[in-house]
Scaffold this motif. Structure first.
Motif, PDB file in Angstrom:
ATOM      1  N   THR A  91      35.755  37.844 -48.239  1.00 20.66           N
ATOM      2  CA  THR A  91      36.352  36.536 -48.475  1.00 20.66           C
ATOM      3  C   THR A  91      37.692  36.741 -49.172  1.00 20.66           C
ATOM      4  N   SER A  92      38.340  35.642 -49.474  1.00 22.38           N
ATOM      5  CA  SER A  92      39.611  35.710 -50.194  1.00 22.38           C
ATOM      6  C   SER A  92      39.353  35.996 -51.664  1.00 22.38           C
ATOM      7  N   ALA A  93      40.180  36.824 -52.241  1.00 18.00           N
ATOM      8  CA  ALA A  93      39.997  37.189 -53.654  1.00 18.00           C
ATOM      9  C   ALA A  93      40.349  36.049 -54.587  1.00 18.00           C
ATOM     10  N   GLU A 109      30.274  43.925 -54.417  1.00 11.19           N
ATOM     11  CA  GLU A 109      31.576  44.520 -54.096  1.00 11.19           C
ATOM     12  C   GLU A 109      32.392  43.501 -53.304  1.00 11.19           C
ATOM     13  N   LEU A 110      33.575  43.179 -53.850  1.00  9.54           N
ATOM     14  CA  LEU A 110      34.470  42.261 -53.170  1.00  9.54           C
ATOM     15  C   LEU A 110      35.248  43.011 -52.099  1.00  9.54           C
ATOM     16  N   LEU A 111      35.231  42.485 -50.885  1.00 15.80           N
ATOM     17  CA  LEU A 111      35.987  43.039 -49.760  1.00 15.80           C
ATOM     18  C   LEU A 111      37.035  42.003 -49.379  1.00 15.80           C
ATOM     19  N   PRO A 112      38.196  42.023 -50.044  1.00 17.80           N
ATOM     20  CA  PRO A 112      39.169  40.931 -49.899  1.00 17.80           C
ATOM     21  C   PRO A 112      39.817  40.919 -48.517  1.00 17.80           C
ATOM     22  N   THR A 113      39.877  39.746 -47.931  1.00 17.59           N
ATOM     23  CA  THR A 113      40.555  39.525 -46.649  1.00 17.59           C
ATOM     24  C   THR A 113      41.122  38.119 -46.645  1.00 17.59           C
ATOM     25  N   PRO A 114      42.197  37.891 -45.908  1.00 16.61           N
ATOM     26  CA  PRO A 114      42.651  36.508 -45.721  1.00 16.61           C
ATOM     27  C   PRO A 114      41.638  35.745 -44.882  1.00 16.61           C
ATOM     28  N   VAL A 115      41.468  34.461 -45.173  1.00 17.25           N
ATOM     29  CA  VAL A 115      40.471  33.654 -44.471  1.00 17.25           C
ATOM     30  C   VAL A 115      41.099  32.466 -43.759  1.00 17.25           C
ATOM     31  N   GLN A 116      42.450  32.479 -43.641  1.00 18.21           N
ATOM     32  CA  GLN A 116      43.139  31.375 -42.977  1.00 18.21           C
ATOM     33  C   GLN A 116      44.467  31.881 -42.432  1.00 18.21           C
ATOM     34  N   GLY A 117      44.821  31.394 -41.278  1.00 14.09           N
ATOM     35  CA  GLY A 117      46.085  31.776 -40.684  1.00 14.09           C
ATOM     36  C   GLY A 117      45.912  32.823 -39.595  1.00 14.09           C
TER      37      GLY A 117
END
Length: 451
Positions: free
Chosen positions: A150-152, A174-182
């Motif tokens: 998800t987004s950080a 564990e956070l796996l940051p990714t953009p979720v829009q665009g």
């Protein structure tokens, strides 16, 4: 009006009504469900509640009708100049012979195009089996490491971490940051999913973001994202948007949650509930151990008792005890035999004494005396009864005797010669000799005259 030809007709001859009806049937059977996008014009809603309008673009226009109640379910107000996306069936208005479109669903064009693309992709992936329940992997009941894609900086991450910390603080996240829009979101999400599949570090993955419009959530309707989820060997939970939002990712995922917070509730157990269960199990374990210890103690006591019974002194004591018991039984038997024989002897003595001649003579003498007394008593009672009866009969005879009558002053007259009883004066004429019997004697009488 009938259409004719100078030559003999080579095909069936039709009326306008039959021709328009045939055309309508052909159109409706071949164009039963079409999507069309255009601009509204000539919008009209009469008192019947139906909606009539025209859809046009730069090159053509189509007359349309949307009947009640579908026309009342529209989430927007149709107006001229509004671009829409509509779904309907092609038909023919027979009264005028006009081609028209019967609209069953209509929405504004911007979001409608996305929904049409969503429905088309959903139908295609469903046909391939990506949504099949047989492909769903079970979510582990007690994961040790969770990967959150998800987004950080999004609110969804905050909600998920809050619920996870409240329910099960020991879980490794564990956070796996990714953009979720665009536009950059789909390739980033795909890359992260493929990376987790290669690493195999997580027990379960959570793909999530907060709510938004259909355009905001469109990254999770990407075909590449859907196929990356399907080929990832790690179980995945999808929580996209709010409860009313559905995405292609939700359909492909192994489990769909209504919200990010609901996904966190599903991923980990409640530590308080686990603690209650552990306390309950601990109590049962203690109870079980106490029962086992009691059983072991009882077995130990039993074995000690058996061992004590096998000692020589114990066996000798048991022998002495059995000897004493045997002696006591013998004494009781001898005493019982002596008492029985004495009782038998006394019985025989009694019988012998009863058979002695002197005893029998005395018994017979007593019996004879008894008979004599009974005879005297019976004779006396019989004499008394006879005496009483004689007295009663004498009293009755005296009561009936003429002497009793004479004693009251009466007399009995007898004829001196015939000794017959004189009852009437005709029996005693003058000169008759009579005898009068009185109570105390007799008199001689002679009749002088008769009255």
């Amino acid at each position: 009006m009938v259409v004719t030809n100078e030559r003999a007709p080579t095909s069936p001859l039709l009326t306008p009504s039959a021709l328009t009806r045939l055309a309508r049937e052909v159109l409706e059977s071949n164009l039963a469900n079409v999507w069309i996008e255009g601009e509204l014009t000539n919008v009209s809603r009469p008192a019947s509640g139906h909606l009539y309008f025209t859809l046009k673009d730069a090159g053509a226009q189509v007359r349309c009708a949307m009947f009640k109640p579908r026309s009342t379910w529209l989430p927007f107000k149709p107006a001229d100049g509004l671009k829409v996306l509509a779904r309907g069936r092609v038909s023919l208005y027979e009264a005028r012979g006009e081609f028209q479109l019967i609209i069953e669903h209509m929405e504004q064009s911007g979001e409608g195009a996305l929904r049409l693309a969503f429905e088309q992709l959903k139908t295609r992936l469903a046909a391939e089996g990506l949504f099949a329940e047989s492909n769903k992997r079970p979510i582990p009941a007690m994961p040790q490491r969770i990967g959150i894609i998800t987004s950080a900086t999004g609110a969804a991450l905050h909600d998920v971490l809050h619920v996870l910390g409240r329910r099960f603080p020991l879980i490794e996240v564990e956070l796996l940051p990714t953009p979720v829009q665009g536009k950059e979101a789909p390739p980033a999400i795909i890359a992260m999913l493929d990376a987790t599949a290669r690493a195999r570090r997580h027990d379960v993955l959570l793909l999530t973001r907060g709510g938004g419009s259909l355009e905001d959530l469109w990254a999770f309707n990407d075909e590449g994202v859907a196929r990356a989820i399907a080929r990832n060997p790690i179980p995945l939970v999808s929580a996209i948007g709010h409860e009313v939002d559905f995405s292609i990712s939700d359909l492909v995922a192994d489990l769909r949650a209504a919200t990010p917070s609901a996904a966190a509730e599903l991923l980990v157990p409640d530590a308080r509930e686990i603690n209650r269960r552990l306390q309950h199990d601990l109590g049962r374990l203690h109870q079980r151990m106490r029962r086992l210890l009691q059983a072991a103690s009882q077995r130990n006591d039993h074995l000690l008792a058996r061992l004590s019974q096998q000692r020589p002194q114990t066996r000798l004591d048991r022998g002495h005890q059995r000897l004493a018991q045997a002696q006591a039984r013998m004494a009781r038997l001898a005493q019982h035999e002596f008492a029985e024989r004495r009782s038998r002897l006394l019985n025989l003595q009694t019988r012998l004494h009863s058979q002695h001649p002197g005893t029998r003579l005395a018994f017979r003498r007593d019996t004879l005396r008894g008979f004599h007394r009974r005879l005297e008593n019976a004779q006396g009672q019989r004499i008394e009864r006879r005496r009483a009866r004689m007295q009663a009969l004498g009293a009755s005879l005296h009561a009936l005797s003429p002497l009793a009558t004479l004693s009251r002053g009466y007399a009995i007259l007898l004829d001196e010669h015939s000794q017959s009883l004189v009852r009437s004066v005709q029996q005693a004429p003058a000169g008759t000799q009579l005898r009068a019997v009185l109570a105390d004697g007799r008199l001689r009488l002679r009749v002088e005259t008769g009255d």
